[in-house]
Design a protein around this motif. Structure first.
Motif, PDB file in Angstrom:
ATOM      1  N   VAL A  14      -4.765  12.202  77.955  1.00  0.00           N
ATOM      2  CA  VAL A  14      -3.379  12.138  77.490  1.00  0.00           C
ATOM      3  C   VAL A  14      -2.636  11.018  78.217  1.00  0.00           C
ATOM      4  N   LEU A  15      -2.796  10.957  79.534  1.00  0.00           N
ATOM      5  CA  LEU A  15      -2.109   9.938  80.328  1.00  0.00           C
ATOM      6  C   LEU A  15      -2.657   8.539  80.029  1.00  0.00           C
ATOM      7  N   GLU A  16      -3.974   8.433  79.920  1.00  0.00           N
ATOM      8  CA  GLU A  16      -4.568   7.125  79.645  1.00  0.00           C
ATOM      9  C   GLU A  16      -4.127   6.597  78.280  1.00  0.00           C
ATOM     10  N   SER A  44       0.480  31.439  78.494  1.00  0.00           N
ATOM     11  CA  SER A  44       1.097  32.527  77.743  1.00  0.00           C
ATOM     12  C   SER A  44       0.021  33.301  76.995  1.00  0.00           C
ATOM     13  N   THR A  45      -0.018  34.622  77.221  1.00  0.00           N
ATOM     14  CA  THR A  45      -1.012  35.459  76.539  1.00  0.00           C
ATOM     15  C   THR A  45      -0.371  36.423  75.558  1.00  0.00           C
ATOM     16  N   SER A  46       0.921  36.256  75.282  1.00  0.00           N
ATOM     17  CA  SER A  46       1.584  37.120  74.297  1.00  0.00           C
ATOM     18  C   SER A  46       1.268  36.575  72.910  1.00  0.00           C
ATOM     19  N   GLY A  47       0.531  37.343  72.141  1.00  0.00           N
ATOM     20  CA  GLY A  47       0.097  36.867  70.830  1.00  0.00           C
ATOM     21  C   GLY A  47      -1.033  35.878  71.011  1.00  0.00           C
ATOM     22  N   GLU A  48      -0.750  34.594  70.761  1.00  0.00           N
ATOM     23  CA  GLU A  48      -1.751  33.551  70.912  1.00  0.00           C
ATOM     24  C   GLU A  48      -1.710  32.996  72.334  1.00  0.00           C
ATOM     25  N   THR A  49      -2.884  32.711  72.874  1.00  0.00           N
ATOM     26  CA  THR A  49      -2.968  32.156  74.222  1.00  0.00           C
ATOM     27  C   THR A  49      -2.687  30.658  74.172  1.00  0.00           C
ATOM     28  N   ARG A  50      -1.639  30.237  74.879  1.00  0.00           N
ATOM     29  CA  ARG A  50      -1.229  28.834  74.872  1.00  0.00           C
ATOM     30  C   ARG A  50      -0.971  28.346  76.294  1.00  0.00           C
ATOM     31  N   LEU A  51      -1.052  27.028  76.453  1.00  0.00           N
ATOM     32  CA  LEU A  51      -0.767  26.381  77.734  1.00  0.00           C
ATOM     33  C   LEU A  51       0.527  25.588  77.621  1.00  0.00           C
ATOM     34  N   HIS A  52       1.277  25.543  78.713  1.00  0.00           N
ATOM     35  CA  HIS A  52       2.524  24.773  78.734  1.00  0.00           C
ATOM     36  C   HIS A  52       2.796  24.342  80.173  1.00  0.00           C
ATOM     37  N   GLU A  83      12.983   9.748  87.544  1.00  0.00           N
ATOM     38  CA  GLU A  83      13.479  10.831  86.693  1.00  0.00           C
ATOM     39  C   GLU A  83      13.156  10.562  85.228  1.00  0.00           C
ATOM     40  N   LYS A  84      13.332   9.306  84.803  1.00  0.00           N
ATOM     41  CA  LYS A  84      13.021   8.948  83.418  1.00  0.00           C
ATOM     42  C   LYS A  84      11.521   9.068  83.137  1.00  0.00           C
ATOM     43  N   LEU A  85      10.703   8.591  84.079  1.00  0.00           N
ATOM     44  CA  LEU A  85       9.263   8.653  83.900  1.00  0.00           C
ATOM     45  C   LEU A  85       8.775  10.094  83.940  1.00  0.00           C
ATOM     46  N   ASN A  86       9.335  10.878  84.843  1.00  0.00           N
ATOM     47  CA  ASN A  86       8.989  12.293  84.967  1.00  0.00           C
ATOM     48  C   ASN A  86       9.258  13.023  83.655  1.00  0.00           C
ATOM     49  N   ASP A  87      10.425  12.800  83.083  1.00  0.00           N
ATOM     50  CA  ASP A  87      10.806  13.442  81.826  1.00  0.00           C
ATOM     51  C   ASP A  87       9.869  13.027  80.698  1.00  0.00           C
ATOM     52  N   ALA A  88       9.509  11.736  80.678  1.00  0.00           N
ATOM     53  CA  ALA A  88       8.626  11.230  79.625  1.00  0.00           C
ATOM     54  C   ALA A  88       7.241  11.858  79.715  1.00  0.00           C
ATOM     55  N   LEU A  89       6.678  11.913  80.920  1.00  0.00           N
ATOM     56  CA  LEU A  89       5.337  12.472  81.081  1.00  0.00           C
ATOM     57  C   LEU A  89       5.304  13.968  80.761  1.00  0.00           C
ATOM     58  N   LEU A  90       6.351  14.689  81.154  1.00  0.00           N
ATOM     59  CA  LEU A  90       6.404  16.127  80.869  1.00  0.00           C
ATOM     60  C   LEU A  90       6.441  16.372  79.365  1.00  0.00           C
ATOM     61  N   LYS A  91       7.256  15.598  78.650  1.00  0.00           N
ATOM     62  CA  LYS A  91       7.321  15.738  77.193  1.00  0.00           C
ATOM     63  C   LYS A  91       5.990  15.387  76.549  1.00  0.00           C
ATOM     64  N   LEU A  92       5.362  14.330  77.053  1.00  0.00           N
ATOM     65  CA  LEU A  92       4.097  13.875  76.478  1.00  0.00           C
ATOM     66  C   LEU A  92       2.994  14.914  76.662  1.00  0.00           C
ATOM     67  N   ASN A 147       3.256  18.134  77.233  1.00  0.00           N
ATOM     68  CA  ASN A 147       3.525  19.347  76.449  1.00  0.00           C
ATOM     69  C   ASN A 147       3.368  19.102  74.954  1.00  0.00           C
ATOM     70  N   LYS A 148       3.619  17.877  74.526  1.00  0.00           N
ATOM     71  CA  LYS A 148       3.387  17.558  73.106  1.00  0.00           C
ATOM     72  C   LYS A 148       1.922  17.804  72.752  1.00  0.00           C
ATOM     73  N   GLU A 149       1.021  17.421  73.649  1.00  0.00           N
ATOM     74  CA  GLU A 149      -0.405  17.611  73.390  1.00  0.00           C
ATOM     75  C   GLU A 149      -0.823  19.068  73.596  1.00  0.00           C
ATOM     76  N   LEU A 150      -0.310  19.710  74.637  1.00  0.00           N
ATOM     77  CA  LEU A 150      -0.672  21.110  74.890  1.00  0.00           C
ATOM     78  C   LEU A 150      -0.147  22.037  73.803  1.00  0.00           C
ATOM     79  N   ASP A 151       0.991  21.666  73.213  1.00  0.00           N
ATOM     80  CA  ASP A 151       1.598  22.520  72.186  1.00  0.00           C
ATOM     81  C   ASP A 151       0.979  22.327  70.802  1.00  0.00           C
ATOM     82  N   LYS A 152      -0.018  21.483  70.687  1.00  0.00           N
ATOM     83  CA  LYS A 152      -0.611  21.215  69.384  1.00  0.00           C
ATOM     84  C   LYS A 152      -1.448  22.371  68.859  1.00  0.00           C
ATOM     85  N   GLY A 153      -1.815  23.287  69.732  1.00  0.00           N
ATOM     86  CA  GLY A 153      -2.632  24.396  69.254  1.00  0.00           C
ATOM     87  C   GLY A 153      -2.785  25.477  70.292  1.00  0.00           C
TER      88      GLY A 153
END
Length: 272
Positions: A48-50, A167-175, A226-235, A237-243
């Motif tokens: 994801v980072l690369e 998160s294990t409520s319902g579907e198991t997801r990472l965040h 702070e800007k870079l931190n926010d960008a990486l966190l969003k990025l 989670n965008k990938e982790l939230d895909k499924g």
């Protein structure tokens, strides 16, 4: 009666030994799989980072990530009062370049402990912009500058620590709930093209300001981080939230069957 007792005793003994063997095999299996799973998840986040490297110049507008290299900070206003300087500092259009040249030195994810950390190295970072500066150096020597300036730092390292949530409520997801970045650097070179003075006086001021430059760099590095931190966190989670976990596992090749991987992971979560 004695023979019945002996038969019963040997049956229990064999059953006990078999149970212990299964438990030992289970521990070995789970230990090996746990290490393998964390290793593969680390590889997933590494990719994801690369992959973000090529997206840095344009950013990702769909999820609110601005361009990262160059990273532009419109305005910084600081009044500095320390042992080296007493002055007013006004910066505008500060442009930081070099982040895209990062090299990922370390990345480790640990779901059981709920963290992911990484370490990046960069050959250098450069910052250019417009600076108005007025005050005194060493609280004695007057200094004034109103024009372009630049700062270059080398031997840059950036460390990150992220809080992973399962998160294990319902579907198991990472965040990833949170991410903290810290930046360190080695040598620094600073230049003010409109620094008043000339000759040996200007050279002396620049030598003093180079020492002061580390403090100056940290004045704007905090907002940049702070800007870079926010960008990486969003990025991330965008990938982790895909499924779901099972869907993400399809993107993380492992040597054990998918069903076994999912059952193993759920076993870990329930026993944490």
């Amino acid at each position: 009666m004695g023979r019945l007792f002996l038969n019963t005793f040997f049956c229990f003994l064999i059953l006990h030994i078999s149970t212990q063997a299964i438990q030992l095999n289970g521990k070995s299996f789970f230990s090996t799989t746990e290490e393998e799973y964390d290793e593969k998840l680390s590889e997933f986040i590494r990719e994801v980072l690369e992959n973000f490297r090529d997206q840095m110049p344009e950013g990702i507008p769909d999820i609110g990530i601005p361009p990262i290299d160059p990273l532009v900070i419109p305005n910084i206003d600081e009044d500095i009062n320390d042992r080296l300087a007493l002055l007013s500092l006004r910066m505008s259009n500060l442009t930081i370049t070099g982040i895209q040249q990062f090299r990922l030195e370390l990345l480790k994810a640990d779901l059981e402990k709920g963290f992911a950390n990484f370490s990046l190295s960069l050959p250098k970072l450069s910052a250019e912009g417009y600076c108005y500066m007025d005050g005194k150096v060493l609280k004695i020597f007057p200094i004034n500058s109103d024009g372009p300036f630049s700062i270059n730092v080398t031997e840059v390292r950036m460390n990150g620590y992220g809080d992973l949530n399962v998160s294990t409520s319902g579907e198991t997801r990472l965040h990833m709930n949170d991410l903290k970045l810290n930046l360190t650097f080695g040598q620094l070179k600073i230049e003010f093209k409109s620094l008043l003075g000339g000759g040996r006086w200007t050279e002396m001021l620049l030598n003093i300001l180079t020492g002061f430059g580390r403090n100056l760099f940290y004045k704007f590095h905090e907002e940049a981080m702070e800007k870079l931190n926010d960008a990486l966190l969003k990025l991330i989670n965008k990938e982790l939230d895909k499924g779901t976990l099972a869907e993400l596992l399809d993107q993380i090749p492992m040597s054990v069957p998918k069903k076994m991987k999912t059952e193993f992971f759920l076993h870990r979560i329930k026993n944490v």
